[in-house]
Design a protein around this motif. Structure first.
Motif, PDB file in Angstrom:
ATOM      1  N   ASN A 309       0.584  -1.275   0.082  1.00  0.00           N
ATOM      2  CA  ASN A 309       0.119   0.041   0.023  1.00  0.00           C
ATOM      3  C   ASN A 309       0.679   1.269   0.072  1.00  0.00           C
ATOM      4  OD1 ASN A 309      -2.482  -1.223  -0.090  1.00  0.00           O
ATOM      5  ND2 ASN A 309      -2.163  -1.873   1.887  1.00  0.00           N
ATOM      6  N   ALA A 310       2.243   1.165   0.052  1.00  0.00           N
ATOM      7  CA  ALA A 310       3.098   2.087   0.204  1.00  0.00           C
ATOM      8  C   ALA A 310       2.777   3.136  -1.122  1.00  0.00           C
ATOM      9  CB  ALA A 310       4.568   1.737   0.020  1.00  0.00           C
ATOM     10  N   PRO A 311       2.751   2.681  -2.322  1.00  0.00           N
ATOM     11  CA  PRO A 311       2.413   3.478  -3.713  1.00  0.00           C
ATOM     12  C   PRO A 311       1.128   4.377  -3.675  1.00  0.00           C
ATOM     13  CG  PRO A 311       3.345   1.592  -4.451  1.00  0.00           C
ATOM     14  CD  PRO A 311       2.981   1.254  -3.135  1.00  0.00           C
ATOM     15  N   ASP A 312       0.173   3.922  -3.100  1.00  0.00           N
ATOM     16  CA  ASP A 312      -1.099   4.608  -2.753  1.00  0.00           C
ATOM     17  C   ASP A 312      -0.969   5.709  -1.734  1.00  0.00           C
ATOM     18  OD1 ASP A 312      -4.049   5.103  -3.184  1.00  0.00           O
ATOM     19  OD2 ASP A 312      -4.042   4.494  -1.263  1.00  0.00           O
ATOM     20  N   ALA A 313      -0.283   5.154  -0.585  1.00  0.00           N
ATOM     21  CA  ALA A 313       0.067   6.132   0.326  1.00  0.00           C
ATOM     22  C   ALA A 313       0.782   7.286  -0.073  1.00  0.00           C
ATOM     23  CB  ALA A 313       0.236   5.573   1.618  1.00  0.00           C
ATOM     24  N   PHE A 314       1.655   7.088  -0.629  1.00  0.00           N
ATOM     25  CA  PHE A 314       2.406   8.205  -1.277  1.00  0.00           C
ATOM     26  C   PHE A 314       1.948   9.067  -2.144  1.00  0.00           C
ATOM     27  CE2 PHE A 314       6.019   9.086  -4.601  1.00  0.00           C
ATOM     28  CZ  PHE A 314       6.720  10.080  -3.855  1.00  0.00           C
ATOM     29  N   ILE A 315       1.261   8.630  -2.966  1.00  0.00           N
ATOM     30  CA  ILE A 315       0.391   9.338  -4.249  1.00  0.00           C
ATOM     31  C   ILE A 315      -0.510  10.214  -3.240  1.00  0.00           C
ATOM     32  CG2 ILE A 315      -1.350   9.439  -5.631  1.00  0.00           C
ATOM     33  CD1 ILE A 315       0.072   6.776  -6.921  1.00  0.00           C
ATOM     34  N   GLY A 316      -1.271   9.527  -2.035  1.00  0.00           N
ATOM     35  CA  GLY A 316      -2.206  10.425  -1.311  1.00  0.00           C
ATOM     36  C   GLY A 316      -1.401  11.535  -0.481  1.00  0.00           C
ATOM     37  N   MET A 317      -0.165  11.070  -0.093  1.00  0.00           N
ATOM     38  CA  MET A 317       0.488  12.410   0.503  1.00  0.00           C
ATOM     39  C   MET A 317       0.803  13.470  -0.405  1.00  0.00           C
ATOM     40  SD  MET A 317       3.956  13.512   1.145  1.00  0.00           S
ATOM     41  CE  MET A 317       5.005  12.244   0.505  1.00  0.00           C
ATOM     42  N   LEU A 318       1.231  13.290  -1.573  1.00  0.00           N
ATOM     43  CA  LEU A 318       1.423  14.389  -2.363  1.00  0.00           C
ATOM     44  C   LEU A 318       0.417  15.008  -2.790  1.00  0.00           C
ATOM     45  CD1 LEU A 318       3.745  12.384  -4.882  1.00  0.00           C
ATOM     46  CD2 LEU A 318       4.600  13.930  -3.367  1.00  0.00           C
ATOM     47  N   GLN A 319      -0.948  14.518  -2.515  1.00  0.00           N
ATOM     48  CA  GLN A 319      -2.190  15.083  -2.979  1.00  0.00           C
ATOM     49  C   GLN A 319      -2.679  15.767  -1.664  1.00  0.00           C
ATOM     50  OE1 GLN A 319      -4.405  12.022  -4.426  1.00  0.00           O
ATOM     51  NE2 GLN A 319      -3.632  12.066  -6.485  1.00  0.00           N
ATOM     52  N   GLY A 320      -2.064  15.553  -0.623  1.00  0.00           N
ATOM     53  CA  GLY A 320      -2.569  16.172   0.691  1.00  0.00           C
ATOM     54  C   GLY A 320      -3.538  15.382   1.601  1.00  0.00           C
ATOM     55  N   ARG A 321      -3.617  14.073   1.182  1.00  0.00           N
ATOM     56  CA  ARG A 321      -4.563  12.884   2.208  1.00  0.00           C
ATOM     57  C   ARG A 321      -3.927  12.994   3.387  1.00  0.00           C
ATOM     58  NH1 ARG A 321      -5.277   7.859  -0.458  1.00  0.00           N
ATOM     59  NH2 ARG A 321      -4.300   8.492  -2.594  1.00  0.00           N
ATOM     60  N   ASN A 322      -2.731  13.139   3.781  1.00  0.00           N
ATOM     61  CA  ASN A 322      -1.990  12.963   5.063  1.00  0.00           C
ATOM     62  C   ASN A 322      -2.498  13.863   6.077  1.00  0.00           C
ATOM     63  OD1 ASN A 322      -0.270  14.528   3.295  1.00  0.00           O
ATOM     64  ND2 ASN A 322       0.963  14.403   4.949  1.00  0.00           N
ATOM     65  N   LEU A 323      -2.639  13.735   7.366  1.00  0.00           N
ATOM     66  CA  LEU A 323      -2.390  14.570   8.154  1.00  0.00           C
ATOM     67  C   LEU A 323      -1.368  14.257   8.983  1.00  0.00           C
ATOM     68  CD1 LEU A 323      -4.005  16.853   9.835  1.00  0.00           C
ATOM     69  CD2 LEU A 323      -4.969  15.340  11.285  1.00  0.00           C
ATOM     70  N   GLY A 324      -0.379  15.218   9.280  1.00  0.00           N
ATOM     71  CA  GLY A 324       0.893  14.716   9.913  1.00  0.00           C
ATOM     72  C   GLY A 324       1.962  13.875   9.207  1.00  0.00           C
ATOM     73  N   LYS A 325       2.682  13.069   9.864  1.00  0.00           N
ATOM     74  CA  LYS A 325       3.792  12.352   9.281  1.00  0.00           C
ATOM     75  C   LYS A 325       2.992  11.162   8.276  1.00  0.00           C
ATOM     76  CE  LYS A 325       7.112  10.676   7.659  1.00  0.00           C
ATOM     77  NZ  LYS A 325       7.676  11.474   6.486  1.00  0.00           N
ATOM     78  N   GLN A 326       3.229  10.913   6.938  1.00  0.00           N
ATOM     79  CA  GLN A 326       2.840   9.716   6.200  1.00  0.00           C
ATOM     80  C   GLN A 326       3.970   8.511   6.518  1.00  0.00           C
ATOM     81  OE1 GLN A 326      -0.333   9.353   4.499  1.00  0.00           O
ATOM     82  NE2 GLN A 326       0.420   7.100   4.980  1.00  0.00           N
ATOM     83  N   LEU A 327       3.526   7.539   7.103  1.00  0.00           N
ATOM     84  CA  LEU A 327       4.177   6.390   7.427  1.00  0.00           C
ATOM     85  C   LEU A 327       3.552   5.167   6.749  1.00  0.00           C
ATOM     86  CD1 LEU A 327       4.942   6.828  11.182  1.00  0.00           C
ATOM     87  CD2 LEU A 327       6.562   7.305   9.518  1.00  0.00           C
ATOM     88  N   VAL A 328       4.305   4.017   6.660  1.00  0.00           N
ATOM     89  CA  VAL A 328       3.614   2.608   6.239  1.00  0.00           C
ATOM     90  C   VAL A 328       4.350   1.521   7.374  1.00  0.00           C
ATOM     91  CG1 VAL A 328       3.538   0.962   4.461  1.00  0.00           C
ATOM     92  CG2 VAL A 328       4.141   3.594   3.782  1.00  0.00           C
ATOM     93  N   LYS A 329       3.448   0.947   7.977  1.00  0.00           N
ATOM     94  CA  LYS A 329       3.907   0.017   8.935  1.00  0.00           C
ATOM     95  C   LYS A 329       4.163  -1.189   8.086  1.00  0.00           C
ATOM     96  CE  LYS A 329       2.039  -1.533  13.226  1.00  0.00           C
ATOM     97  NZ  LYS A 329       2.817  -3.069  13.039  1.00  0.00           N
ATOM     98  N   LEU A 330       5.009  -1.684   8.208  1.00  0.00           N
ATOM     99  CA  LEU A 330       5.553  -2.723   7.465  1.00  0.00           C
ATOM    100  C   LEU A 330       5.506  -4.358   7.942  1.00  0.00           C
ATOM    101  CD1 LEU A 330       8.759  -1.411   5.965  1.00  0.00           C
ATOM    102  CD2 LEU A 330       6.525  -1.350   4.813  1.00  0.00           C
ATOM    103  N   SER A 331       5.379  -4.364   9.341  1.00  0.00           N
ATOM    104  CA  SER A 331       5.140  -5.617  10.103  1.00  0.00           C
ATOM    105  C   SER A 331       4.723  -5.406  11.335  1.00  0.00           C
ATOM    106  CB  SER A 331       6.393  -6.482   9.838  1.00  0.00           C
ATOM    107  OG  SER A 331       7.410  -5.765  10.542  1.00  0.00           O
TER     108      SER A 331
END
Ligand SMILES: NC(=O)c1ccc[n+]([C@@H]2O[C@H](COP(=O)([O-])OP(=O)(O)OC[C@H]3O[C@@H](n4cnc5c(N)ncnc54)[C@H](OP(=O)(O)O)[C@@H]3O)[C@@H](O)[C@H]2O)c1
Length: 331
Positions: A309-331
């Motif tokens: 889900n990292a690509p979608d979260a990255f695209i979302g962060m560039l579009q401003g979907r994040n609040l605060g720091k955008q992270l990906v939990k990996l395990s």
């Protein structure tokens, strides 16, 4: 155990799409002498990665097609062939968009566990926090009573900039996209006021929010927001030039109109790349940890689950979907 990696599949033409990435499976690497094997627990998603996807002149080499995407990580040492790190220790590093990686022990930073969630080593107690500290304090040089304006105010860097500025006795106005983000920086983070750059009356609202002009503009976005800020700058204002996210997809898309204001107001504008200032990291982290422990600064993360889900979260962060720091939990 198998490794999963996200590699750059193609270079974006304009906005990033899922097609620019590919998820690949590979074997888990073995650490050589002096190296450790790390299982990444969190991946940081940051705007600079967008620039690394382009084959363009920059301060760092681009990611090549087929290479693992660059990125900051926090992880656990699974195997060690180095006297400097033990199995089980938590480390931060730049191990990229993947579940496992090997690295020289010297290339990693030990993360103190216990006082704060370990993911903060990628946000307020990591690169974004240090960026805010350095840009505001060393370039902005805030004085009590001055007006500080920060763009991308609810994000990883901007949220810390505004809170440090408050601690230094400044009046702080945040610029963010949408009512929810504006409410967050005022009600949760303690900014004095926030201005929604997506609202129709943005320029008027910015003027009303800065009745005494602007002494420090912490620049994260560029474009029309910079243009609205420039005429409000006071004499001898400072601009820590940290980012320009509005043009990462399309360099030169917007022609700034009011550069003349830099001259008229004798403004000091200094761009910086935080990875070139390693000498200040310890001092910055000492301040940030103390403020965090004392409850003087707050942080928030938007966390995606799973490397896929990292690509979608990255695209979302560039579009401003994040609040605060955008992270990906990996395990
Ligand atoms: N110089 C350095 O060493 C350094 C280090 C770290 C970060 N940076 C820079 O600092 C900036 C903030 O980074 P961050 O990690 O804290 O990211 P972030 O603010 O957590 O996330 C990016 C934010 O940018 C805003 N944004 C996106 N497109 C925009 C546009 N066209 N106009 C205005 N705002 C836009 C969005 O917020 P809204 O919803 O409010 O639009 C989005 O949430 C970036 O420019 C980044 O490149 C520089």
């Amino acid at each position: 155990m198998r490794n999963l990696q996200v590699v750059l599949a193609s270079r974006p033409e304009g906005p990033v799409t899922q097609k620019n990435f590919r998820l690949v499976e590979s074997s888990v690497p073995s650490p050589a002498e002096g190296e450790v094997l790390v299982r990444n627990l969190y991946l940081s998603l940051d705007p600079y990665m967008r620039m690394r996807m382009d084959d363009a002149k920059s301060y760092a080499a681009p990611v090549q097609i087929g290479e693992v995407m660059v990125g900051g990580t926090v992880g656990e040492v699974l195997e060690s062939n180095s006297p400097f790190l033990r199995k089980g220790e938590i480390v931060s590093g730049r191990l990229g968009w993947q579940l496992f990686a090997t690295a020289k022990a010297e290339a990693l930073r030990k993360v103190e566990t216990g006082s704060a969630p370990l993911s903060t080593a990628l946000s307020v107690l990591g690169m974004p926090g240090v960026t805010a500290w350095y840009g505001l304090l060393k370039i902005g040089e805030p004085q009590p009573g001055e007006t500080v304006v920060v763009s991308a105010a609810s994000g990883a860097v901007g949220s810390v900039v505004g809170q440090i500025a408050k601690l230094k006795g400044c009046r702080v106005a945040g610029i963010a996209g949408g009512t929810a983000k504006c409410n967050y920086v005022v009600r949760e983070l303690g900014f004095d006021i926030a201005v929604d750059y997506k609202s129709e009356n943005f320029e008027t609202a910015l003027r009303d929010a800065t009745p005494d002009g602007i002494d420090i503009y912490f620049e994260n976005v560029g474009g029309p927001i910079l243009d609205a800020v420039l005429p409000r700058l006071n004499a001898f204002a400072r601009i820590p030039f940290c980012g320009y996210i509005s043009e990462y997809d399309q360099p030169g898309a917007y022609g700034v109109q009011h550069l003349r204001c830099l001259l008229v107001s004798r403004v000091r504008l200094q761009a910086f790349i935080i990875s070139e200032h390693l000498d200040i990291w310890d001092a910055a982290l000492a301040d940030l940890s103390a403020w965090l422990l004392a409850g003087k600064i707050k942080h928030h993360a938007t966390v995606a689950n799973g490397l896929e889900n990292a690509p979608d979260a990255f695209i979302g962060m560039l579009q401003g979907r994040n609040l605060g720091k955008q992270l990906v939990k990996l395990s």
